[in-house]
Design a protein around this motif. Structure first.
Motif, PDB file in Angstrom:
ATOM      1  N   ARG A  14      82.823  44.764  30.996  1.00 23.60           N
ATOM      2  CA  ARG A  14      81.714  44.121  31.720  1.00 23.60           C
ATOM      3  C   ARG A  14      80.432  44.151  30.895  1.00 23.60           C
ATOM      4  O   ARG A  14      79.789  43.126  30.672  1.00 23.60           O
ATOM      5  CB  ARG A  14      81.483  44.824  33.065  1.00 23.60           C
ATOM      6  CG  ARG A  14      82.450  44.425  34.152  1.00 23.60           C
ATOM      7  CD  ARG A  14      82.218  45.225  35.422  1.00 23.60           C
ATOM      8  NE  ARG A  14      82.658  46.604  35.259  1.00 23.60           N
ATOM      9  CZ  ARG A  14      83.885  47.043  35.525  1.00 23.60           C
ATOM     10  NH1 ARG A  14      84.787  46.222  35.991  1.00 23.60           N
ATOM     11  NH2 ARG A  14      84.216  48.305  35.330  1.00 23.60           N
ATOM     12  N   ILE A  15      80.047  45.324  30.408  1.00 23.96           N
ATOM     13  CA  ILE A  15      78.787  45.372  29.641  1.00 23.96           C
ATOM     14  C   ILE A  15      79.044  45.002  28.181  1.00 23.96           C
ATOM     15  O   ILE A  15      78.203  44.364  27.538  1.00 23.96           O
ATOM     16  CB  ILE A  15      78.077  46.742  29.774  1.00 23.96           C
ATOM     17  CG1 ILE A  15      76.740  46.695  29.043  1.00 23.96           C
ATOM     18  CG2 ILE A  15      78.922  47.907  29.342  1.00 23.96           C
ATOM     19  CD1 ILE A  15      75.834  47.872  29.286  1.00 23.96           C
ATOM     20  N   THR A  56      82.671  51.826  26.095  1.00 22.90           N
ATOM     21  CA  THR A  56      84.085  51.858  26.467  1.00 22.90           C
ATOM     22  C   THR A  56      84.277  52.682  27.740  1.00 22.90           C
ATOM     23  O   THR A  56      83.840  52.268  28.806  1.00 22.90           O
ATOM     24  CB  THR A  56      84.947  52.379  25.298  1.00 22.90           C
ATOM     25  OG1 THR A  56      84.606  53.738  25.007  1.00 22.90           O
ATOM     26  CG2 THR A  56      84.779  51.521  24.051  1.00 22.90           C
ATOM     27  N   SER A  60      87.568  57.385  25.951  1.00 20.34           N
ATOM     28  CA  SER A  60      87.672  56.844  24.590  1.00 20.34           C
ATOM     29  C   SER A  60      86.483  57.191  23.702  1.00 20.34           C
ATOM     30  O   SER A  60      86.583  57.158  22.470  1.00 20.34           O
ATOM     31  CB  SER A  60      87.769  55.311  24.637  1.00 20.34           C
ATOM     32  OG  SER A  60      88.914  54.901  25.320  1.00 20.34           O
ATOM     33  N   GLY A  78      76.388  53.723  25.370  1.00 17.68           N
ATOM     34  CA  GLY A  78      76.059  53.568  26.788  1.00 17.68           C
ATOM     35  C   GLY A  78      77.100  54.211  27.674  1.00 17.68           C
ATOM     36  O   GLY A  78      76.883  54.390  28.870  1.00 17.68           O
ATOM     37  N   THR A  80      79.413  56.696  29.672  1.00 19.18           N
ATOM     38  CA  THR A  80      78.999  57.876  30.444  1.00 19.18           C
ATOM     39  C   THR A  80      79.955  59.047  30.219  1.00 19.18           C
ATOM     40  O   THR A  80      80.872  58.968  29.414  1.00 19.18           O
ATOM     41  CB  THR A  80      78.973  57.494  31.934  1.00 19.18           C
ATOM     42  OG1 THR A  80      80.148  56.736  32.220  1.00 19.18           O
ATOM     43  CG2 THR A  80      77.760  56.656  32.261  1.00 19.18           C
ATOM     44  N   ALA A 105      72.212  56.570  25.650  1.00 23.66           N
ATOM     45  CA  ALA A 105      71.273  56.135  26.690  1.00 23.66           C
ATOM     46  C   ALA A 105      72.009  56.091  28.030  1.00 23.66           C
ATOM     47  O   ALA A 105      72.856  55.217  28.235  1.00 23.66           O
ATOM     48  CB  ALA A 105      70.704  54.766  26.361  1.00 23.66           C
ATOM     49  N   PHE A 108      70.215  51.644  29.805  1.00 17.78           N
ATOM     50  CA  PHE A 108      69.471  50.847  28.826  1.00 17.78           C
ATOM     51  C   PHE A 108      68.403  49.973  29.477  1.00 17.78           C
ATOM     52  O   PHE A 108      67.660  49.297  28.769  1.00 17.78           O
ATOM     53  CB  PHE A 108      70.423  49.926  28.054  1.00 17.78           C
ATOM     54  CG  PHE A 108      71.303  50.630  27.056  1.00 17.78           C
ATOM     55  CD1 PHE A 108      70.768  51.172  25.889  1.00 17.78           C
ATOM     56  CD2 PHE A 108      72.660  50.758  27.269  1.00 17.78           C
ATOM     57  CE1 PHE A 108      71.575  51.810  24.961  1.00 17.78           C
ATOM     58  CE2 PHE A 108      73.481  51.402  26.354  1.00 17.78           C
ATOM     59  CZ  PHE A 108      72.935  51.928  25.195  1.00 17.78           C
ATOM     60  N   LYS A 139      83.546  51.064  39.111  1.00 18.22           N
ATOM     61  CA  LYS A 139      83.035  52.163  38.273  1.00 18.22           C
ATOM     62  C   LYS A 139      83.963  53.370  38.378  1.00 18.22           C
ATOM     63  O   LYS A 139      84.347  53.766  39.476  1.00 18.22           O
ATOM     64  CB  LYS A 139      81.611  52.517  38.720  1.00 18.22           C
ATOM     65  CG  LYS A 139      80.940  53.559  37.845  1.00 18.22           C
ATOM     66  CD  LYS A 139      79.447  53.609  38.087  1.00 18.22           C
ATOM     67  CE  LYS A 139      78.768  54.714  37.281  1.00 18.22           C
ATOM     68  NZ  LYS A 139      79.014  54.588  35.831  1.00 18.22           N
TER      69      LYS A 139
HETATM   70  N1  NAD Z   1      73.990  52.988  29.631  1.00 18.55           N
HETATM   71  C1  NAD Z   1      73.949  51.857  30.346  1.00 18.55           C
HETATM   72  O1  NAD Z   1      72.905  51.232  30.519  1.00 18.55           O
HETATM   73  C2  NAD Z   1      75.228  51.339  30.931  1.00 18.55           C
HETATM   74  C3  NAD Z   1      75.249  50.142  31.646  1.00 18.55           C
HETATM   75  C4  NAD Z   1      76.466  49.687  32.152  1.00 18.55           C
HETATM   76  C5  NAD Z   1      77.613  50.430  31.943  1.00 18.55           C
HETATM   77  N2  NAD Z   1      77.537  51.609  31.270  1.00 18.55           N
HETATM   78  C6  NAD Z   1      78.713  52.422  30.982  1.00 18.55           C
HETATM   79  O2  NAD Z   1      79.469  51.755  30.000  1.00 18.55           O
HETATM   80  C7  NAD Z   1      80.863  52.060  30.174  1.00 18.55           C
HETATM   81  C8  NAD Z   1      81.630  50.760  30.321  1.00 18.55           C
HETATM   82  O3  NAD Z   1      81.284  50.136  31.541  1.00 18.55           O
HETATM   83  P1  NAD Z   1      81.928  48.749  32.011  1.00 18.55           P
HETATM   84  O4  NAD Z   1      81.474  48.496  33.382  1.00 18.55           O
HETATM   85  O5  NAD Z   1      81.695  47.728  30.950  1.00 18.55           O
HETATM   86  O6  NAD Z   1      83.488  49.150  32.011  1.00 18.55           O
HETATM   87  P2  NAD Z   1      84.740  48.183  31.718  1.00 18.55           P
HETATM   88  O7  NAD Z   1      85.928  48.919  32.215  1.00 18.55           O
HETATM   89  O8  NAD Z   1      84.451  46.811  32.221  1.00 18.55           O
HETATM   90  O9  NAD Z   1      84.751  48.107  30.120  1.00 18.55           O
HETATM   91  C9  NAD Z   1      85.232  49.099  29.245  1.00 18.55           C
HETATM   92  C10 NAD Z   1      86.025  48.383  28.180  1.00 18.55           C
HETATM   93  O10 NAD Z   1      86.322  49.299  27.131  1.00 18.55           O
HETATM   94  C11 NAD Z   1      87.650  49.044  26.709  1.00 18.55           C
HETATM   95  N3  NAD Z   1      88.136  50.207  25.973  1.00 18.55           N
HETATM   96  C12 NAD Z   1      88.660  51.364  26.437  1.00 18.55           C
HETATM   97  N4  NAD Z   1      88.969  52.173  25.428  1.00 18.55           N
HETATM   98  C13 NAD Z   1      88.620  51.524  24.297  1.00 18.55           C
HETATM   99  C14 NAD Z   1      88.689  51.866  22.919  1.00 18.55           C
HETATM  100  N5  NAD Z   1      89.211  53.030  22.515  1.00 18.55           N
HETATM  101  N6  NAD Z   1      88.232  50.966  22.007  1.00 18.55           N
HETATM  102  C15 NAD Z   1      87.722  49.783  22.402  1.00 18.55           C
HETATM  103  N7  NAD Z   1      87.637  49.393  23.702  1.00 18.55           N
HETATM  104  C16 NAD Z   1      88.076  50.274  24.626  1.00 18.55           C
HETATM  105  C17 NAD Z   1      88.408  48.726  27.997  1.00 18.55           C
HETATM  106  O11 NAD Z   1      89.622  48.066  27.754  1.00 18.55           O
HETATM  107  C18 NAD Z   1      87.373  47.834  28.691  1.00 18.55           C
HETATM  108  O12 NAD Z   1      87.501  46.483  28.303  1.00 18.55           O
HETATM  109  C19 NAD Z   1      80.921  52.971  31.412  1.00 18.55           C
HETATM  110  O13 NAD Z   1      80.926  54.320  31.005  1.00 18.55           O
HETATM  111  C20 NAD Z   1      79.641  52.636  32.143  1.00 18.55           C
HETATM  112  O14 NAD Z   1      79.205  53.682  32.967  1.00 18.55           O
HETATM  113  C21 NAD Z   1      76.382  52.067  30.766  1.00 18.55           C
END
Ligand code: NAD
Ligand SMILES: O=C(O)C1=N[C@H](C(=O)O)CCC1
Length: 250
Positions: A14-15, A56, A60, A78, A80, A105, A108, A139
């Motif tokens: 998603r992000i 990710t 991971s 990003g 968690t 972060a 972000f 989530k």
């Molecule tokens: N810091 C911020 O501002 C912020 C904002 C949004 C989300 N997040 C965090 O970012 C993370 C991802 O969130 P999301 O909603 O996009 O989740 P998501 O499940 O949509 O995306 C995660 C992606 O990572 C992939 N992945 C898993 N292991 C991997 C690896 N070893 N190598 C490459 N890709 C891999 C998955 O297949 C998936 O496509 C979460 O921990 C979320 O809390 C942080």
């Protein structure tokens, strides 16, 4: 001027997918790799990536950062799931890779970073403080990294000011009814279809309350922070925890 060579890990998420678009659109950056689950990390070194944007999963992130630091690739993280034990391991890897920078972060978005700052400022002036975070139901972790960090910063501010523990006469409670206890601050997690990422810090004193609320309505809210992080991390060796340090908010 040469462009900053950036890779995105979690590029189909998603992000991560939004970050791919943001890096491609940034005039001073070149997207050199966009890796999903199962893609070999060697593409990072082979592509000449200077910065990896890590978005990710908690399962991971450590292996990905281990690879980056062994190859002198800076990281903007990003993802968690940060515990003291994980941070200690990361710091040891950074010690072995002098000159390399990592930004973690919890959030972000500028509004979320300001929420944390405002909560920190307000916390010693109110008897009671609790955090409510509200997210989309896909989530995987709770409470959110942002809420955990917010609670930690509130607790630090109250400890520094010598604040008393918040009043709470609860004598019996169902498990979870008073939320998770993060350094003495109750944190409540809501998961609801239709939401993205939202947080309220509720503060109360005799005869008044203050609510600091932030809403991320689209993943675009996180992009300016990610791009800023990528630009700044290459000249900031070691670990930086929190985007506020790159916004001169401290
Ligand atoms: N810091 C911020 O501002 C912020 C904002 C949004 C989300 N997040 C965090 O970012 C993370 C991802 O969130 P999301 O909603 O996009 O989740 P998501 O499940 O949509 O995306 C995660 C992606 O990572 C992939 N992945 C898993 N292991 C991997 C690896 N070893 N190598 C490459 N890709 C891999 C998955 O297949 C998936 O496509 C979460 O921990 C979320 O809390 C942080
Ligand atoms: O959508 C998510 O997942 C988010 N994760 C981060 C957190 O846990 O605080 C940031 C907000 C969105």
């Amino acid at each position: 001027m040469s462009k900053l060579r950036v890779a995105v890990l979690g590029a189909k998420g998603r992000i991560g997918s939004e970050a791919v678009r943001a890096v491609e659109a940034a005039e001073d950056m070149e997207l050199v790799a966009a890796l999903g689950r199962g893609d070999g990390l060697e593409a990072l070194a082979e592509s000449g990536a200077q910065v990896a944007v890590e978005l990710t999963t908690p399962a991971s992130v450590m292996d990905n950062l281990d690879y980056c630091l062994r190859h002198g690739i800076h990281a903007v993280v990003g993802t968690t799931g940060w515990t003291d034990e994980r941070l200690a391991r990361l710091n040891a890897w950074l010690d072995a890779s002098p000159g390399t920078g990592v930004l973690i972060a919890p959030n972000f978005s500028i509004g979320a970073v300001l929420t944390m700052k405002f909560a920190q400022i307000a916390a010693p002036y109110f008897e009671s403080v609790e955090v409510v975070e509200l997210h989309h139901p896909n989530k995987v972790d709770a409470p959110s990294g942002t809420a955990t960090r917010t609670a930690q910063l509130i607790a630090q501010a109250r400890q520094k000011a010598g604040s008393a523990p918040a009043p709470d006469a609860t004598a019996t409670a169902l498990d979870g009814a008073r939320g998770a206890n993060v350094d003495g601050v109750p944190v409540h997690a809501v998961r609801l279809r239709g939401l993205l990422a939202h947080q309220e810090v509720l503060l109360g004193a005799e005869g008044e309350t203050l609510t600091v609320r932030h809403d991320s309505l689209h993943h675009s809210s996180f992009m300016p922070g990610i791009l800023l992080g990528a630009r700044r991390v290459v000249t900031t060796p070691g670990l930086t925890f929190g985007l506020e340090h790159f916004l001169d908010l401290n």
